[in-house]
Scaffold this active site. Sequence first.
Site, PDB file in Angstrom:
ATOM      1  N   GLU A 454       0.855  -1.319  -0.138  1.00  0.00           N
ATOM      2  CA  GLU A 454       0.111   0.068   0.062  1.00  0.00           C
ATOM      3  C   GLU A 454       0.975   1.095   0.102  1.00  0.00           C
ATOM      4  OE1 GLU A 454      -1.843   0.281   3.839  1.00  0.00           O
ATOM      5  OE2 GLU A 454      -2.681   2.120   3.562  1.00  0.00           O
ATOM      6  N   ASP A 527      -0.865  -1.208   6.070  1.00  0.00           N
ATOM      7  CA  ASP A 527      -0.747  -0.650   7.245  1.00  0.00           C
ATOM      8  C   ASP A 527      -1.808  -1.427   8.177  1.00  0.00           C
ATOM      9  OD1 ASP A 527       1.120   0.958   6.777  1.00  0.00           O
ATOM     10  OD2 ASP A 527      -0.047   2.819   6.279  1.00  0.00           O
ATOM     11  N   ASP A 529      -3.825  -0.272  10.127  1.00  0.00           N
ATOM     12  CA  ASP A 529      -5.020   0.721  10.696  1.00  0.00           C
ATOM     13  C   ASP A 529      -6.086   0.444   9.947  1.00  0.00           C
ATOM     14  OD1 ASP A 529      -4.314   1.650   8.357  1.00  0.00           O
ATOM     15  OD2 ASP A 529      -3.135   3.545   8.820  1.00  0.00           O
ATOM     16  N   ASP A 531      -7.531   2.304   7.421  1.00  0.00           N
ATOM     17  CA  ASP A 531      -7.245   2.250   6.087  1.00  0.00           C
ATOM     18  C   ASP A 531      -6.706   0.968   5.454  1.00  0.00           C
ATOM     19  OD1 ASP A 531      -8.523   4.832   5.727  1.00  0.00           O
ATOM     20  OD2 ASP A 531      -6.532   5.764   5.763  1.00  0.00           O
TER      21      ASP A 531
END
Length: 673
Positions: A454, A527, A529, A531
């Site tokens: 990403e 990641d 998180d 997102d």
Amino acid sequence: MAKEKEKNPTNEKGPKYSAEDIYVLEGLEPVRKRPGMYIGSTGLDGLHHLVWEVFDNSRDEAMAGYANEVEVALLPGNIVRVADNGRGIPVEVHKKTKVSALETVMTTLHAGGKFGGESYKVSGGLHGVGVSVVNALSTWLKAEVHRDGGKYVQEYKIGKPQNKVKKVASSDKTGTIVSFSPDPDIFSDTKFNFQTIVDHLRQQAYLVKGLKIRIIDAREYKGKIDDAKVFWISDLSLLVPSYSFYFEGGLLSLVKHLNKHEDVLHENIFYVDKEYEGVGVEVALQYITDITGKEMGFANNIYTKEGGTHITGFRTALTRVLNDYAKKNNLIKKEANESLSGEDVREGLTVVVSVKLPEIQFEGQTKGKLGSTEARPAVDSVVSSALAEFLEEHPQDAKKIIERCILSQKARKAAKAARETVLRKGVLEGLTLPGKLADCSSKDAEESELYIVEGDSAGGSAKQGRDRRFQAILPLRGKILNVERARIDKMLSSKEIRALVVALGTAIADEFDISKARYHRIIIMTDADVDGAHIRTLLLTLFFRHFPEIIEKGYLYIAQPPLYRIQKGKIVKYAYTEDDKEKILKEMKVEASDDENKKLTGINIQRYKGLGEMNPDQLWETTMNPQNRLLWQVTVQDAQEADKVFDILMGTDVSSRKRFIQSHAKSVKNLDI
Ligand code: 0RA
């Protein structure tokens, strides 16, 4: 849920009896010997089956027109109590058996419902086995009947009567109350799930319009519950969780509910409830502007997840009626190949079809498919005339529906043309490998790995940190992935996805060839998180929909980057979970502290917020080096799960998306999506 393996030696649905044989007593021992044959399993599914069985009898009494209220209460002592205000099970002594009809119903296999022959007897499907089965599998059961001015009671232990049916009081009510406690010797777990019961009974309330259903969870109630004093537990006004369901509109209410958060295409919901040659047919439908609709079928109030003859009958009628209307009103040309296809008319359709049959046959892998042949012409006929009428009466709605179907048709044709162009032999193969791809030097797919990373910055670190001999890096920008997942042409119009497909080497759709895969490990690295979880979900969905074989082969993985870097002097450790962190800190002889990023007794804890925060060496060390890294092999179930949450994450319903992300934020962090 695991199903019992044994097969009934005489018949799939249990031993076959003629009407006369019903009075021949058969003990309940076979039920205790092979409970799975009667209730499917002895796990939680089977346990809840007991509740459905008792409820179904009350519901059938309501469907026959004699009751309008059913109350299901969970009581202390693991007791389920089901009450209805029907006629009450007959209590008089039976001519042949010389015992009370109530006792016969409660202690004889297959005796249930054979009394009121002319009534709509619809329970029974897969396991409509009768309340005696519940009795056999309960340590204790009590039947209470209010009829003919009296209250009659009989109690049982493991199916055996403890007293004769006797009148214990006078009563001005009519109805039946069955209370039972499941036998822990039979069930692996006897704890009922209140939510499961609520969900099932809510569905039943939609399916039986006008029926009031109350559900009460009084298991934790600390005071005394003297249920002999009341007919309805709700009369005790206990302060415990409870639900009431009552839907006057039946399936119309259900479709309204299903489309509650959708943008509907037309205001009026189509609804019909009619009988055709002994088959009850109830259908409600409404189109939404989104392409994902829902098509649900029920037969005798049992959900048919694999569809069947009722669904086929509906689909035929829908396609024919809409085409006829469109042609008659010159909305489409009369000549051939302009006709709307089944797919065209079902896009964005929310529909529920429910049929009631005197005899029911299920087939399919999990017996979730209706096989009864008479359902097909019945639904076809009822829907054909009622839907044609609806379109005539609601020309505005009709116009919107036809226009939408034509649009679906155009999109489908365009998609097909685009797909043929894109997939024309050699098109994908002819493309050179994308510039963004940092390929590995090995040409041996078995040892080659593709990291899908990403963002460009993490992509940069990965390119520098990798072992270029066998590790390839493809940076993707998440937002660009956010395309229409259902359409191959739209999907391939995304440069990012085209790059991914070319890199994979397998091509797509009809051209897909797993043996051309250029990597046998495809690793999604995002990641830790929300997102990152979002992008991971998108990618999982993409693979699930278009490259399922890659998942089945076990080629797809999720990388798990560490959450913390913990350093004491020269020792550096990485924690991948909160538990890891606690463990490492303990080893380093400090208690965990919330004081992150601070030096505590010479220990430095760094929390990683994204892959981009790691330098190439750290990324290699923690997430890419086969010696240390943690990879999660994606299973088809994982991907299916992702596909399900996709709608929530990507759909137009912002509030449920927020709710989902909030309630899953923690598990997302643990890759538990
Ligand atoms: C057969 C005949 C009659 C009532 C019932 C069955 C009946 C069974 C159950 C099971 C739970 N609740 C029920 N309510 C009624 C009555 C026949 C008559 O009165 O003529």
